[in-house]
Design a protein around this motif. Structure first.
Motif, short mmCIF file in Angstrom:
data_model
loop_
_atom_site.label_atom_id
_atom_site.label_comp_id
_atom_site.label_asym_id
_atom_site.label_seq_id
_atom_site.Cartn_x
_atom_site.Cartn_y
_atom_site.Cartn_z
N LEU A 209 49.80 29.40 73.22
CA LEU A 209 49.14 29.94 72.02
C LEU A 209 47.85 30.68 72.39
O LEU A 209 47.06 30.21 73.21
N ARG A 210 47.67 31.84 71.76
CA ARG A 210 46.44 32.61 71.97
C ARG A 210 45.78 32.86 70.62
O ARG A 210 46.47 33.17 69.64
N GLN B 12 55.34 36.03 67.29
CA GLN B 12 54.10 36.48 66.68
C GLN B 12 53.98 37.98 66.82
O GLN B 12 54.63 38.60 67.67
N VAL C 65 56.21 31.81 72.91
CA VAL C 65 55.51 31.84 71.62
C VAL C 65 55.20 33.27 71.19
O VAL C 65 55.28 33.61 70.00
N ASP C 66 54.84 34.14 72.13
CA ASP C 66 54.54 35.53 71.80
C ASP C 66 55.70 36.23 71.10
O ASP C 66 55.49 37.16 70.32
N ALA D 30 54.51 28.80 67.14
CA ALA D 30 53.90 30.08 66.81
C ALA D 30 53.41 30.13 65.37
O ALA D 30 52.57 30.96 65.03
N GLU E 105 52.84 24.98 73.39
CA GLU E 105 51.52 24.98 72.77
C GLU E 105 50.46 25.57 73.69
O GLU E 105 49.48 26.14 73.22
#
Length: 426
Positions: A94-95, A380, A376-377, A143, A91
């Motif tokens: 996240l961006r 996305q 996470v990237d 994500a 978490e």
């Protein structure tokens, strides 16, 4: 375990598993059959390779309920706590999407959107890998991926391991299929009557799975082609030989081609670890695998000093790096290439494999020089947003048109100039 001078450094990079021409032919035929015949071909390959006939590929709620009954409460609690650690860590990655407004009224930005769907492959066979489920599924969930599909080869009773199903449920997977091998990868990439296609495939597998992921890449995205596991340990005289040996063997037991390396300025420590590895090997349940790994890909390198040891590690660019030295944290800034860095005596590599929170899907085979852990990237995608103002186009339109003509693209230039002309600015 063999001891070398650092001048004899051998790269940990092993030949990439491209497979034989026969294996590649098999994979291509499987993919073609799945694309053409869908479920019919998937059923045939499941019978052929997994030796089980399935009336349905879907895992039912009843099977998941049974899985919970087959594992003890302690295991469920551990999985839940590990999942929470992994979720909390990811978490933080996240961006948000963002926008900026220039003085001339132009708005530029980046829109971050989760992938629509992801397929996660979980290896089967004689072992169960609930940790692999958590590490692949949870970052996708964080994500914002709405549809996550898990596939895994069934046993000869047409079932998946209870531990894997429990981990999948705890991670939030709602769509699970009992299919494996290249045929599962093809089904995820192109879809069948039962399995809807996905946008990206992650997760490890055997050579046929790896080759299939290579073949479908481009039609869908993949995470990586992971090679055998590897560890490098950077240590000095403050480290304990028995603990270092245990950590080296923790990777060696994975695979005969796994690579375990100690880098140290201490010849006394090198000798002690070499002896301790042989001692501990004798009592390992997977000693045959670990012994082959240590013999073929294990090494201890003795350097002139700690600085040379650090540079040696950077040349190796290992998947896992442990730093067990006096003031180990001070060396962190000097490490340029490593998938995951474990600092201090209590940060043994298995801590990261299962529980700490960072992802254990890591770049291997020296690719830590340019690759990152699964994160996470990876689940996305980013879209650029451009809202150009009239003032900005008036100021820069002539330069844009000139740039376009420099490349011989007249229509590009005219697309800008017609707007300037219509506004009386040309």
């Amino acid at each position: 375990m063999k001891i070398f001078k650092v001048s004899e450094l051998i790269s940990i990079k092993r030949s990439i598993e491209t497979g034989t021409s026969e294996q590649l032919d098999v994979v291509k035929k499987i993919i073609a059959e799945i694309r053409t015949r869908g479920d019919e071909a998937l059923r045939e390959f499941t019978e052929k390779f997994d030796r089980v006939s399935l009336s349905s590929f879907s895992v039912t709620e009843e099977e998941i309920e049974t899985a919970y009954q087959q594992v003890d409460e302690r295991f469920i609690s551990i999985v839940q706590e590990a999942a929470e650690n992994i979720r909390t860590f990811h978490e933080k990655q996240l961006r948000p999407s963002w926008m900026t407004t220039e003085e001339n009224g132009t708005v530029l930005g980046q829109k971050i959107t989760p992938l629509d769907s992801v397929g996660v492959y979980v290896p089967g066979g004689t072992a169960a890998y609930p940790s692999s489920v958590l590490m692949n599924v949870i970052p996708a969930k964080v994500a914002g991926v709405k549809r996550i599909v898990m596939v895994s080869p069934p046993d000869d009773q047409g079932l998946l391991p209870a531990a894997v199903l429990v981990a999948a449920k705890e991670a939030g997977v709602e769509e699970i299929y009992k299919v494996g091998g290249a045929q599962a990868i093809a089904a995820l990439a192109y879809g069948t009557e039962t399995i809807q296609s996905v946008d990206k495939i992650t997760g490890p597998g055997n050579i046929f799975v790896a080759l299939a992921k290579r073949e479908v890449f481009g039609d869908v995205d993949i995470d990586m082609i992971a090679g055998p596991s590897e560890i490098a340990i950077l240590a000095d005289d403050t480290a304990r030989a028995d603990e270092l040996a245990a950590d080296l063997l923790s990777q060696a037991e994975h695979d005969p081609r796994a690579c375990s390396v100690l880098v140290t300025p201490s010849f006394a420590l090198a000798e002690a670890v070499s002896v301790e590895v042989e001692k501990q090997l004798s009592t390992l349940p997977r000693k045959d695998i670990a012994a082959r790994s240590i013999s073929d890909y294990g090494a201890i390198y003795v350097t002139a000093d700690i600085d040379e040891a650090v540079e040696t590690v950077n040349q190796l660019a290992p998947e896992h790096l442990e730093i067990i030295t006096e003031n180990a944290i001070e060396l962190l800034g000097k490490i340029r290439h490593a998938g995951a860095i474990f600092i201090g005596r209590y940060s043994s590599e298995p801590v990261g494999d299962y529980f700490a929170g960072p992802n254990h899907v890591l770049p291997t085979n020296g690719t830590a020089r340019f690759s990152s852990p699964l994160n996470v990237d990876d689940f996305q995608k980013k879209s650029s947003v451009i809202i150009y103002s009239q003032k900005a186009l008036t100021e820069n339109g002539a330069k844009i048109a000139e740039f376009a003509r420099m490349e011989g693209l007249e229509a590009h230039a005219r697309a800008v100039e017609i707007r300037l002309k219509n506004d009386g600015k040309l």
